[in-house]
Every structure is written in structure tokens, then in C-alpha cells.
Write a protein that holds these residues in place. Structure first.
Motif, PDB file in Angstrom:
ATOM      1  N   HIS A  88       8.466   4.139  14.152  1.00 32.93           N
ATOM      2  CA  HIS A  88       7.381   3.226  13.418  1.00 32.93           C
ATOM      3  C   HIS A  88       5.972   3.409  14.212  1.00 32.93           C
ATOM      4  O   HIS A  88       5.131   2.664  14.461  1.00 32.93           O
ATOM      5  N   GLN A  89       5.910   4.713  14.650  1.00 29.62           N
ATOM      6  CA  GLN A  89       4.572   5.116  15.468  1.00 29.62           C
ATOM      7  C   GLN A  89       4.417   6.501  15.616  1.00 29.62           C
ATOM      8  O   GLN A  89       5.378   7.275  15.201  1.00 29.62           O
ATOM      9  N   VAL A  90       3.166   6.956  15.890  1.00 28.83           N
ATOM     10  CA  VAL A  90       2.653   8.118  15.880  1.00 28.83           C
ATOM     11  C   VAL A  90       2.095   8.549  17.146  1.00 28.83           C
ATOM     12  O   VAL A  90       1.410   7.686  17.660  1.00 28.83           O
ATOM     13  N   GLY A 147      -3.538   9.948   9.331  1.00 26.85           N
ATOM     14  CA  GLY A 147      -2.958  10.489   8.032  1.00 26.85           C
ATOM     15  C   GLY A 147      -2.593   9.441   7.071  1.00 26.85           C
ATOM     16  O   GLY A 147      -2.469   8.543   7.290  1.00 26.85           O
ATOM     17  N   PRO A 148      -1.888  10.042   6.140  1.00 29.98           N
ATOM     18  CA  PRO A 148      -1.243   9.254   4.925  1.00 29.98           C
ATOM     19  C   PRO A 148      -0.030   8.643   5.489  1.00 29.98           C
ATOM     20  O   PRO A 148       0.430   7.612   4.805  1.00 29.98           O
ATOM     21  N   VAL A 149       0.562   8.813   6.559  1.00 33.35           N
ATOM     22  CA  VAL A 149       1.839   8.052   7.125  1.00 33.35           C
ATOM     23  C   VAL A 149       1.385   6.607   7.503  1.00 33.35           C
ATOM     24  O   VAL A 149       2.505   5.948   7.723  1.00 33.35           O
ATOM     25  N   PHE A 150       0.031   6.259   7.758  1.00 37.29           N
ATOM     26  CA  PHE A 150      -0.383   4.956   8.023  1.00 37.29           C
ATOM     27  C   PHE A 150      -0.624   4.344   6.982  1.00 37.29           C
ATOM     28  O   PHE A 150      -1.734   3.951   6.079  1.00 37.29           O
ATOM     29  N   THR A 151       0.506   3.668   6.179  1.00 34.46           N
ATOM     30  CA  THR A 151       0.732   3.162   5.155  1.00 34.46           C
ATOM     31  C   THR A 151       1.906   2.191   5.125  1.00 34.46           C
ATOM     32  O   THR A 151       2.707   2.022   6.075  1.00 34.46           O
ATOM     33  N   ASN A 152       2.140   1.327   4.027  1.00 36.01           N
ATOM     34  CA  ASN A 152       3.477   0.586   3.994  1.00 36.01           C
ATOM     35  C   ASN A 152       4.572   1.606   3.392  1.00 36.01           C
ATOM     36  O   ASN A 152       5.444   1.260   3.975  1.00 36.01           O
ATOM     37  N   MET A 153       4.377   2.151   2.459  1.00 34.18           N
ATOM     38  CA  MET A 153       5.401   3.031   1.814  1.00 34.18           C
ATOM     39  C   MET A 153       4.911   4.471   1.497  1.00 34.18           C
ATOM     40  O   MET A 153       3.533   4.913   1.104  1.00 34.18           O
ATOM     41  N   GLN A 202       0.897  -1.051  -0.067  1.00 29.97           N
ATOM     42  CA  GLN A 202      -0.050   0.003   0.068  1.00 29.97           C
ATOM     43  C   GLN A 202       0.845   1.231  -0.255  1.00 29.97           C
ATOM     44  O   GLN A 202       1.906   1.285   0.672  1.00 29.97           O
ATOM     45  N   CYS A 203       0.550   2.134  -0.848  1.00 32.98           N
ATOM     46  CA  CYS A 203       1.439   3.213  -1.120  1.00 32.98           C
ATOM     47  C   CYS A 203       0.537   4.554  -0.798  1.00 32.98           C
ATOM     48  O   CYS A 203      -0.633   4.667  -1.303  1.00 32.98           O
ATOM     49  N   GLN A 204       1.076   5.609   0.055  1.00 30.69           N
ATOM     50  CA  GLN A 204       0.344   6.971   0.231  1.00 30.69           C
ATOM     51  C   GLN A 204       1.389   7.902  -0.487  1.00 30.69           C
ATOM     52  O   GLN A 204       2.605   8.043   0.031  1.00 30.69           O
ATOM     53  N   ARG A 205       0.923   8.939  -1.424  1.00 32.43           N
ATOM     54  CA  ARG A 205       1.880   9.922  -1.806  1.00 32.43           C
ATOM     55  C   ARG A 205       1.241  11.122  -1.387  1.00 32.43           C
ATOM     56  O   ARG A 205       0.048  11.267  -1.311  1.00 32.43           O
ATOM     57  N   ILE A 206       2.416  11.932  -0.685  1.00 35.27           N
ATOM     58  CA  ILE A 206       1.897  13.434  -0.254  1.00 35.27           C
ATOM     59  C   ILE A 206       2.924  14.395  -0.991  1.00 35.27           C
ATOM     60  O   ILE A 206       3.984  14.146  -0.802  1.00 35.27           O
ATOM     61  N   GLN A 207       2.102  15.490  -1.446  1.00 37.01           N
ATOM     62  CA  GLN A 207       2.930  16.367  -1.979  1.00 37.01           C
ATOM     63  C   GLN A 207       3.210  17.684  -1.006  1.00 37.01           C
ATOM     64  O   GLN A 207       2.470  18.102  -0.407  1.00 37.01           O
ATOM     65  N   PHE A 208       4.609  17.564  -0.578  1.00 41.46           N
ATOM     66  CA  PHE A 208       4.781  18.754   0.469  1.00 41.46           C
ATOM     67  C   PHE A 208       4.921  20.197  -0.221  1.00 41.46           C
ATOM     68  O   PHE A 208       5.346  20.339  -1.267  1.00 41.46           O
ATOM     69  N   THR A 209       4.194  21.041   0.596  1.00 42.68           N
ATOM     70  CA  THR A 209       4.305  22.449   0.229  1.00 42.68           C
ATOM     71  C   THR A 209       4.547  23.381   1.302  1.00 42.68           C
ATOM     72  O   THR A 209       4.678  22.760   2.664  1.00 42.68           O
ATOM     73  N   ALA A 210       4.893  24.535   1.103  1.00 41.12           N
ATOM     74  CA  ALA A 210       5.243  25.604   2.454  1.00 41.12           C
ATOM     75  C   ALA A 210       4.216  25.799   3.207  1.00 41.12           C
ATOM     76  O   ALA A 210       4.306  25.890   4.644  1.00 41.12           O
ATOM     77  N   ASP A 211       2.825  25.482   3.067  1.00 46.40           N
ATOM     78  CA  ASP A 211       1.761  25.860   3.810  1.00 46.40           C
ATOM     79  C   ASP A 211       1.168  24.584   4.648  1.00 46.40           C
ATOM     80  O   ASP A 211       0.122  24.534   5.185  1.00 46.40           O
ATOM     81  N   MET A 212       1.870  23.313   4.226  1.00 44.10           N
ATOM     82  CA  MET A 212       1.399  22.005   4.809  1.00 44.10           C
ATOM     83  C   MET A 212       1.527  21.987   6.292  1.00 44.10           C
ATOM     84  O   MET A 212       2.684  22.530   6.921  1.00 44.10           O
ATOM     85  N   LEU A 213       0.753  21.373   7.140  1.00 42.73           N
ATOM     86  CA  LEU A 213       0.822  21.211   8.645  1.00 42.73           C
ATOM     87  C   LEU A 213       1.208  19.933   9.097  1.00 42.73           C
ATOM     88  O   LEU A 213       0.873  18.880   8.342  1.00 42.73           O
ATOM     89  N   PRO A 214       1.568  19.576  10.092  1.00 41.09           N
ATOM     90  CA  PRO A 214       1.813  18.246  10.591  1.00 41.09           C
ATOM     91  C   PRO A 214       0.771  17.516  10.494  1.00 41.09           C
ATOM     92  O   PRO A 214       0.812  16.020  10.382  1.00 41.09           O
ATOM     93  N   ASP A 249      -1.354  17.384   8.453  1.00 43.62           N
ATOM     94  CA  ASP A 249      -1.579  16.769   6.909  1.00 43.62           C
ATOM     95  C   ASP A 249      -1.162  15.342   6.776  1.00 43.62           C
ATOM     96  O   ASP A 249      -1.318  14.604   5.843  1.00 43.62           O
ATOM     97  N   LEU A 250      -0.110  15.343   7.630  1.00 45.72           N
ATOM     98  CA  LEU A 250       0.676  13.951   7.758  1.00 45.72           C
ATOM     99  C   LEU A 250       0.084  12.949   8.459  1.00 45.72           C
ATOM    100  O   LEU A 250      -0.046  11.443   8.159  1.00 45.72           O
ATOM    101  N   LEU A 251      -0.042  13.315   9.856  1.00 49.16           N
ATOM    102  CA  LEU A 251      -0.233  12.518  10.939  1.00 49.16           C
ATOM    103  C   LEU A 251      -1.563  11.954  11.061  1.00 49.16           C
ATOM    104  O   LEU A 251      -1.807  10.740  11.462  1.00 49.16           O
ATOM    105  N   GLY A 252      -2.549  12.817  10.999  1.00 43.86           N
ATOM    106  CA  GLY A 252      -3.865  12.706  11.318  1.00 43.86           C
ATOM    107  C   GLY A 252      -4.505  13.748  12.108  1.00 43.86           C
ATOM    108  O   GLY A 252      -3.595  14.767  12.546  1.00 43.86           O
TER     109      GLY A 252
END
Length: 301
Positions: free
Chosen positions: A122-124, A92-98, A59-71, A73-76
Motif C-alpha cells: 500500500h505504498q509507491v 497517478g490513479p493508484v492513489f485512491t481507495n478502489m 473514491q474509485c479510479q478506473r484505468i484501462q490497460f493497453t499494450a502501450d501503457m507505461l508504469p 500512467d499508473l503511479l504518477g
């Protein structure tokens, strides 16, 4: 043909003329490491990450980093459930395999730091709760050169979380002609493994034999960086562990059950250079410090 060689051969249908870089990326994954791909835009960094996720059946999640992105948006985030009158954590999208972190150095330092715990442990941790990430888990991040507009240098603590750094470089003329003719455009990669099979391969790679002479060679390389006054950031024990584990995985990917000195020498710039320098690499192909150390230290094998 071994499973690793099949993976490399199939991915090479999508990423042309880059078998060595594919082998390095696969070795990093087999060593349970995180991979940083640094190169100019449009060189196939994201394509390589996607091809690896497909061929490995992950399972893969892709996230595009931008200057206005907040934590978050990654973690949940905690979202209020009106029916049950309580807050619920939405992953958030970090809960994936890749996790494909595209152009990671376009994110602010605050957002980049959100990855530190999940990459190391490997934890949040979120509001007094700890959430485990399902194995296997690794991050493949792409990064633009530092001198490009809108980038934030990755701090040393973030760079150290990346087991390896590679560059793809320009393809040969014949392969670039194939790209222009779109001969590799619609190739679909069938999964050759599952998450469980990948974990078994990682366990097998850990069992590859590394002699005391090889381990002493790795220690000599790391100690040489600590004695050199020109090197701003000498290698830590984490870097030594990374070099040993990826050397075992690289030997495994090449069908051997032992680590050779050539494995260590091949991998050392990819393991060491992004750690040795002060901040990000401002220019590509600048393996100055690691090349200097390799010339100074001779393997006693």
C-alpha cells in the motif's frame, strides 16, 4: 438485515442473478484483499466493480490497460514547477481507495509489475521517495481469457497478489431478458458506508472465530498441494493466510461469528486455483486442481 446483507441486496439490483459472486467480492474487500475477475468481455465485470465502489462510498479510479501503457500512467510522475524551480510528484490513479484495473492482462509485463509494491505494501516508491496510499485501499482487476488476442499472461508473482479470483458467468434467461429490456439500466446506488465504516467492518471481520480444527484444515489443504507432483505451483503461506482471512470475512458477511468448514470449501477454489496453475487460466471454469485437493482432504471438525 445486517449491513453486509443490505450491500449484497442493493448491488444485486444492478448485477442480476449473481448474489453469490457479489458475496464473494464483498468478502474479499472485508478481508483487505485484492480481487481478480476473469470472464468473457461484456459479462458485467466493470459494472460490478463500479457498483461496489458506489455502495461502499469509496473514491474509485478506473484505468484501462493497453499494450502501450507505461508504469508512470499508473503511479504518477515528477513534473517541473517553473514557479518554484523544482520537480513535484503528481499522483497517478493508484492513489485512491478502489483501483479498477480494467483488462489488466492487456498491459505489458513492465506495466503490470508497477502494481506489485502498491498491492503488497500500500505504498509507491518513486525516485527515492515513498508515498503511502490512503486506507482503505484495494485493487479490483478484470481479465480476459488468455486465448483472446492482445493479452499478456500475468506472472505468478502478480497472480499471488490477488487474494481471490471469481467469474461472473452468464445470467439466467429471465435476468438476461431484464437486461435486454434495460430494467436495471438507471439504478443509482446510494452509499451505505464510508471509508471509515468499512475499516471498522474489516476489523470486525478479523475477530470472527476460527477454531484450531479449521486452521488445521486450511493447513492440510495447503500441504496437500505441496505433496502433489501434478501441481506446478503449490500454495504458499500467503495463500493460507488469504484463505483464513477471507473465510472469516465470508462468515461475517453471512451474519456468523465463527468459520465453518463449508466456508473454507466454498472459498478454496477462488483462493487457490489461480495460484496453483502455471500462468493464467486458458479456459474458464477449470477448477481442476482445487477440486482434486478438496476431494483428497477431509476436515476433522
Amino acid at each position: 438485515m445486517s449491513k453486509c446483507q443490505q450491500i449484497i441486496k442493493n448491488v444485486s439490483q444492478v448485477i442480476l442473478d449473481k448474489e453469490q459472486q457479489i458475496t464473494l467480492a464483498l468478502s474479499c474487500i472485508l478481508a483487505r484483499g485484492h480481487l481478480l475477475i476473469e470472464d468473457l468481455p461484456g459479462m458485467g465485470k466493470t459494472t460490478l466493480a463500479r457498483a461496489l465502489s458506489q455502495i461502499l462510498g469509496l473514491q474509485c479510479q478506473r484505468i484501462q490497460f493497453t499494450a502501450d501503457m507505461l508504469p508512470g500512467d499508473l503511479l504518477g510522475a515528477n513534473i517541473y514547477n517553473e514557479n518554484e524551480h523544482r520537480f513535484e510528484f503528481h499522483q497517478g490513479p493508484v492513489f485512491t481507495n478502489m483501483l479498477l484495473a480494467d483488462e489488466i492482462n492487456r498491459g505489458s509485463p513492465r506495466t503490470q509489475s508497477a502494481l506489485l509494491e502498491v498491492m503488497a505494501e500500500h505504498q509507491v516508491s518513486f525516485e527515492r521517495q515513498t508515498y503511502k496510499i490512503q486506507e482503505p485501499f484495494f485493487v479490483i482487476a478484470t481479465q480476459n481469457p488468455l486465448d483472446q488476442a492482445g493479452t499478456f499472461p500475468l506472472p505468478e508473482s502478480q497472480l499471488d497478489r490477488f487474494t481471490m479470483r471469481i467469474e461472473l458467468g452468464f445470467p439466467a434467461r429471465q435476468q438476461e431478458m431484464q437486461i435486454l429490456k434495460r430494467e436495471n439500466k438507471n439504478i443509482e446506488l446510494e452509499p451505505l458506508t464510508t471509508g471509515e465504516e468499512l475499516i471498522n467492518m474489516q476489523n470486525e471481520a478479523e475477530q470472527v472465530f476460527a477454531s484450531d480444527a479449521i486452521i488445521n484444515y486450511i493447513l492440510d489443504l495447503c500441504e496437500a498441494t505441496r505433496r502433489d507432483p501434478d501441481i506446478p505451483n503449490p500454495l504458499s503461506p500467503r495463500a493460507a493466510l488469504a484463505l483464513l482471512s477471507v473465510s472469516r470475512a465470508y462468515a461475517y458477511a453471512n451474519g456468523r461469528n465463527f468459520v465453518a468448514p463449508d466456508d473454507v470449501q466454498t472459498l478454496f477454489p477462488h483462493i487457490a486455483e489461480h495460484r496453483l496453475r502455471k500462468g493464467n487460466l486458458a479456459t474458464l471454469n477449470a477448477n481442476t486442481f482445487s477440486t482434486k485437493i478438496l476431494h483428497k482432504v477431509t476436515p476433522n471438525v
